[in-house]
Design an enzyme around this catalytic site. Sequence first.
Site, PDB file in Angstrom:
ATOM      1  N   THR A 305      -0.892 -15.011  48.617  1.00 19.00           N
ATOM      2  CA  THR A 305      -0.479 -13.938  49.516  1.00 19.00           C
ATOM      3  C   THR A 305      -0.929 -14.198  50.947  1.00 19.00           C
ATOM      4  O   THR A 305      -0.184 -13.958  51.905  1.00 19.00           O
ATOM      5  CB  THR A 305      -1.044 -12.590  49.030  1.00 19.00           C
ATOM      6  OG1 THR A 305      -0.405 -12.230  47.797  1.00 19.00           O
ATOM      7  CG2 THR A 305      -0.808 -11.485  50.042  1.00 19.00           C
ATOM      8  N   HIS A 423       1.996  -6.999  40.694  1.00 17.16           N
ATOM      9  CA  HIS A 423       1.040  -8.100  40.764  1.00 17.16           C
ATOM     10  C   HIS A 423       0.532  -8.409  39.368  1.00 17.16           C
ATOM     11  O   HIS A 423       0.377  -7.507  38.547  1.00 17.16           O
ATOM     12  CB  HIS A 423      -0.132  -7.719  41.679  1.00 17.16           C
ATOM     13  CG  HIS A 423      -0.993  -8.869  42.105  1.00 17.16           C
ATOM     14  ND1 HIS A 423      -1.764  -9.592  41.212  1.00 17.16           N
ATOM     15  CD2 HIS A 423      -1.212  -9.429  43.331  1.00 17.16           C
ATOM     16  CE1 HIS A 423      -2.414 -10.538  41.864  1.00 17.16           C
ATOM     17  NE2 HIS A 423      -2.097 -10.467  43.148  1.00 17.16           N
ATOM     18  N   ASP A 482       6.470 -12.472  48.668  1.00 16.63           N
ATOM     19  CA  ASP A 482       5.436 -13.335  49.226  1.00 16.63           C
ATOM     20  C   ASP A 482       5.269 -14.643  48.461  1.00 16.63           C
ATOM     21  O   ASP A 482       4.984 -15.679  49.041  1.00 16.63           O
ATOM     22  CB  ASP A 482       4.096 -12.599  49.341  1.00 16.63           C
ATOM     23  CG  ASP A 482       3.539 -12.139  48.002  1.00 16.63           C
ATOM     24  OD1 ASP A 482       4.293 -12.070  47.023  1.00 16.63           O
ATOM     25  OD2 ASP A 482       2.323 -11.828  47.949  1.00 16.63           O
TER      26      ASP A 482
END
Length: 698
Positions: A305, A423, A482
């Site tokens: 990230t 995530h 990302d």
Amino acid sequence: MSKLFKKLGASLQTTVGFFFLSTFLIWLKTYIVYKTDFTLGASGPLQEFLLVLNPIGSALLLLGIALYFRGRFSYWIMVLINFLESVWLFANVLYYREFSDFLSVSIMGSTSSVDNNLGKSLGGILHMGDFFVFIDIIVLIGLLLCKVIKVDKLKIKKRFALTMTAFSFFLILTDFGMASADRSGLLTRTFDNNYIVKYLGLNEYLAFNMFQTHKQEASRSAATAKDLKPILKFINSHRTPDNVDYFGKAKGKNVFVFHLESLQQFMIGYKWDGQTVMPNLTKFYHNKNTLGFDNFFNQVGQGKTSDAETMLENSLYGLPSGSAMVNYGGSNTFNAAPAILDQQGYTTAAFHGDVASFWNRDNTYKSWGYDYFFSKPFYPNSENPNYNVGYGMKDKIFLRDSAQYIEQLPQPFYAKIITVTNHYPYDLDKENQTIKPFDTGDNTVDGYVQTARYLDQSFGEFITWLKKAGLYKNSMIVLYGDHYGISNNHRPAIAKLLHKDSINNYDLAQFQKVPFMIHMNGLKGGINHTYGGEIDVLPTLLDLLGIKDDEYVQFGSDLLSPKHPGIVPFRDGNFVSKDYTKFGNQYYVTSSGEEVFPSKDANVKKEIDADQSFVDTTLEDSDKVIMGDLLRFYHPHDFQPVDKKDISYKVSTTDAALKKDLVTQPSSILARNHGKSVADLYKTDAPELKGEEDDTTK
């Protein structure tokens, strides 16, 4: 046979016998881990032989330290070294399982910036079988304590100890010589840690990484302004002209940058369980006023990230090892997007529902010039465990609670919003699950669809509020994924998701695509097939905003430019271009996926060599800029270096500054509504807030 076992048993009663047994055990478990837990891509007899050979030299070298001592002390030194080797193996198994890479000195040194949330991920990564690397140590300690293996008190001859040390170096150098013959420039031209471990070994990788880290630290002190000259020459030779149809189209608009955690491009339009998984983002992607890029790739390395943010805000690559934000974010000079826009009259702010220190953001954002950073202390709900999952606040709650700050930002503003619910390990409580999990049989992968759906719903609610609040029409909304959410270690699951029987390196390269879209009322949209990546975002946005960037040190180029090169470097030195793809040391025609062999076609080799030269140079030059802090020597016209002393992200300081802005810069939505909040127009179906929403309605 019995005589053989007796001889073996007798040999174990000597220090030398215990030494060779310990060496064998370390070699065995290392090799097993190589074959079962890492995807090193060994092919051919030579590479397989090196895989067998490379653990031996370092094991002999380290265990050989004990040979310079005698008696019980010598034995326990060997046990301790075995234990440390096992911990190193164990840690890399866990790290590799999630990140497809090996631990580095930088990552280990930056643990404090990420360890707040590792506990939950660890539970999903850890397998009981991982502890097998410690079994031999337990057995050896047991045999020593029970005196099945008796301590040999005789002193080892110094000549033997020296011979073992010399032999270990001989094996290491032999390994390196054979590896270099098979892979030229192994330690000078490659950016892939898998190659180093495959050819040289896990311990040798650590030694090389330590050398790299020291070199990085030394490079800053040795750097001078002259080091920028060849870099500027390379950058200037690759600058691209603006697209006259798009330059300045978003001038004066607010900018929202949505950082979509772990979201991959294949999820846009993906159908599962008879429904579109992400209907809001899919509709947004295909909107007539949205520029959607279907050949846009993540380019992150170990920094994940943080690498994505570094590229997005600076058009600089992440580092070959560790995180640039962690290692250099608080000390380096940058010409970052927030500072550039701030000096063009923009208010700049970042939003993240976790601790400010994660990835060293609290220090890095000051170096980048962010006026405001709204992190965990700004959100009262962040302390409620029901409102959090994994790496921070649940997106629906986080976005709703961010509205109160967004409405206070003087316009025009640049706001980066970092989502976190999608995530790893992709956990979501049942109340928030609105679609059944994938059925790949891979527990790591199957929950991905549920958190992706939740992210999509969160985004839909946010867009609805933007329209109600009067911000939608006057804003450019940028969304990007990302990095990958499903690593290459999950090949069977990836194949099933892509509806294929099996996948190869070409498929894995294509799987690195992440969403990138730019939306604005009146913008001429459509699906753009240009090949690009995160390094290209900043120059693209600056051109849309009508800000000239010809003087800035940027390694990307405007995706909308008619001269955009269409080469996407990956951090490990692989690449995808509009013509060819290199991934895992194999080459393919990008349009078809057909494998090609440059050694058999001079024309193909010429093109691939040119692409590889560009990739190597741009990565190396970017590293030089960061590691040498070279931007401290560079002063673009009309750009003032950021003074970090003027920036504070304390809650009290921020509240005071926002109140002052209401008077001195009365351009925020709150100011234009004469102090009447529009935050209460935000509606969410988050089940955790149901009682609160009902109270508000009453």
